[in-house]
Scaffold this motif. Sequence first.
Motif, PDB file in Angstrom:
ATOM      1  N   LYS A  11       1.063  -1.232   0.286  1.00  9.96           N
ATOM      2  CA  LYS A  11      -0.174  -0.015   0.172  1.00  9.96           C
ATOM      3  C   LYS A  11       0.773   1.620   0.071  1.00  9.96           C
ATOM      4  O   LYS A  11       0.204   2.671  -0.543  1.00  9.96           O
ATOM      5  CB  LYS A  11      -0.873  -0.528   0.824  1.00  9.96           C
ATOM      6  CG  LYS A  11      -1.694   1.175   1.429  1.00  9.96           C
ATOM      7  CD  LYS A  11      -2.390   1.233   0.145  1.00  9.96           C
ATOM      8  CE  LYS A  11      -4.209  -0.387  -0.275  1.00  9.96           C
ATOM      9  NZ  LYS A  11      -4.600  -0.220  -1.190  1.00  9.96           N
ATOM     10  N   GLU A  15       1.174   4.084  -2.624  1.00 12.51           N
ATOM     11  CA  GLU A  15       0.036   5.324  -2.954  1.00 12.51           C
ATOM     12  C   GLU A  15       1.640   6.957  -2.823  1.00 12.51           C
ATOM     13  O   GLU A  15       1.565   7.463  -2.758  1.00 12.51           O
ATOM     14  CB  GLU A  15      -0.023   5.210  -1.138  1.00 12.51           C
ATOM     15  CG  GLU A  15      -1.500   4.560  -1.240  1.00 12.51           C
ATOM     16  CD  GLU A  15      -2.442   5.522  -1.994  1.00 12.51           C
ATOM     17  OE1 GLU A  15      -2.509   6.478  -2.498  1.00 12.51           O
ATOM     18  OE2 GLU A  15      -3.820   4.340  -2.793  1.00 12.51           O
ATOM     19  N   ARG A  20      -0.992   9.050   3.251  1.00  9.63           N
ATOM     20  CA  ARG A  20      -2.457   8.250   2.586  1.00  9.63           C
ATOM     21  C   ARG A  20      -2.322   6.752   2.188  1.00  9.63           C
ATOM     22  O   ARG A  20      -3.772   6.244   3.043  1.00  9.63           O
ATOM     23  CB  ARG A  20      -2.479   8.651   0.804  1.00  9.63           C
ATOM     24  CG  ARG A  20      -2.532  10.164   0.463  1.00  9.63           C
ATOM     25  CD  ARG A  20      -2.446  10.214  -1.095  1.00  9.63           C
ATOM     26  NE  ARG A  20      -1.961  10.219  -1.860  1.00  9.63           N
ATOM     27  CZ  ARG A  20      -0.968  10.668  -2.337  1.00  9.63           C
ATOM     28  NH1 ARG A  20      -0.282  11.414  -1.829  1.00  9.63           N
ATOM     29  NH2 ARG A  20       0.248  10.450  -2.750  1.00  9.63           N
ATOM     30  N   ALA A  21      -1.075   5.703   2.455  1.00  3.71           N
ATOM     31  CA  ALA A  21      -1.421   4.468   2.569  1.00  3.71           C
ATOM     32  C   ALA A  21      -1.834   3.903   4.138  1.00  3.71           C
ATOM     33  O   ALA A  21      -2.571   3.563   3.884  1.00  3.71           O
ATOM     34  CB  ALA A  21       0.082   3.610   2.443  1.00  3.71           C
ATOM     35  N   GLU A  23      -4.248   6.045   5.644  1.00  2.74           N
ATOM     36  CA  GLU A  23      -6.070   5.970   5.507  1.00  2.74           C
ATOM     37  C   GLU A  23      -6.722   5.555   4.820  1.00  2.74           C
ATOM     38  O   GLU A  23      -7.304   4.350   5.062  1.00  2.74           O
ATOM     39  CB  GLU A  23      -5.793   7.776   4.970  1.00  2.74           C
ATOM     40  CG  GLU A  23      -5.319   8.691   5.546  1.00  2.74           C
ATOM     41  CD  GLU A  23      -5.832   9.714   5.112  1.00  2.74           C
ATOM     42  OE1 GLU A  23      -5.473  10.059   3.803  1.00  2.74           O
ATOM     43  OE2 GLU A  23      -5.295  10.794   5.330  1.00  2.74           O
ATOM     44  N   LYS A  24      -6.005   4.410   3.764  1.00  3.16           N
ATOM     45  CA  LYS A  24      -6.359   2.969   3.067  1.00  3.16           C
ATOM     46  C   LYS A  24      -6.470   2.233   3.949  1.00  3.16           C
ATOM     47  O   LYS A  24      -7.152   1.068   3.325  1.00  3.16           O
ATOM     48  CB  LYS A  24      -5.678   3.631   1.720  1.00  3.16           C
ATOM     49  CG  LYS A  24      -5.964   4.472   0.835  1.00  3.16           C
ATOM     50  CD  LYS A  24      -6.962   4.288  -0.328  1.00  3.16           C
ATOM     51  CE  LYS A  24      -7.174   5.531  -0.671  1.00  3.16           C
ATOM     52  NZ  LYS A  24      -6.317   5.380  -2.271  1.00  3.16           N
ATOM     53  N   TYR A  26      -6.635   2.211   6.952  1.00  2.00           N
ATOM     54  CA  TYR A  26      -7.752   2.430   8.240  1.00  2.00           C
ATOM     55  C   TYR A  26      -6.755   1.880   9.278  1.00  2.00           C
ATOM     56  O   TYR A  26      -6.591   1.733  10.639  1.00  2.00           O
ATOM     57  CB  TYR A  26      -8.546   1.202   8.704  1.00  2.00           C
ATOM     58  CG  TYR A  26      -9.528   1.487   7.337  1.00  2.00           C
ATOM     59  CD1 TYR A  26     -10.363   2.966   7.069  1.00  2.00           C
ATOM     60  CD2 TYR A  26     -10.040   0.558   5.863  1.00  2.00           C
ATOM     61  CE1 TYR A  26     -11.224   2.826   5.546  1.00  2.00           C
ATOM     62  CE2 TYR A  26     -10.558   1.101   4.939  1.00  2.00           C
ATOM     63  CZ  TYR A  26     -10.827   1.934   4.415  1.00  2.00           C
ATOM     64  OH  TYR A  26     -12.289   2.325   3.634  1.00  2.00           O
TER      65      TYR A  26
END
Length: 93
Positions: A11, A15, A20-21, A23-24, A26
């Motif tokens: 991830k 990203e 951002r990684a 966030e993706k 979680y």
Amino acid sequence: MDFKHLEYILKIAEENNITRAAEKLYIAQPSLSQALQKIEEKVGTPLFSRNANGMELTYAGEMYYKAATEIINIYNDFTNEVTYVNDLKKGRI
């Protein structure tokens, strides 16, 4: 090597950015940063070079990414096969 660590590296690489990684995935960004640091310590080399444009895989990181992708694909293929067996679409009598 933990399965989730493979997903973390994939991830981050996709990203090119750890925030951002996170966030993706979680998870909190500091947790992902710590996990990456532990993975890099365990491997013994940086997997990413950090620059103004984000994060870029090093050569070792590219090798890790390729292996992680293969491992996840093998695992997914295996779980699909098990599902087919459990659904009686494939197997032995």
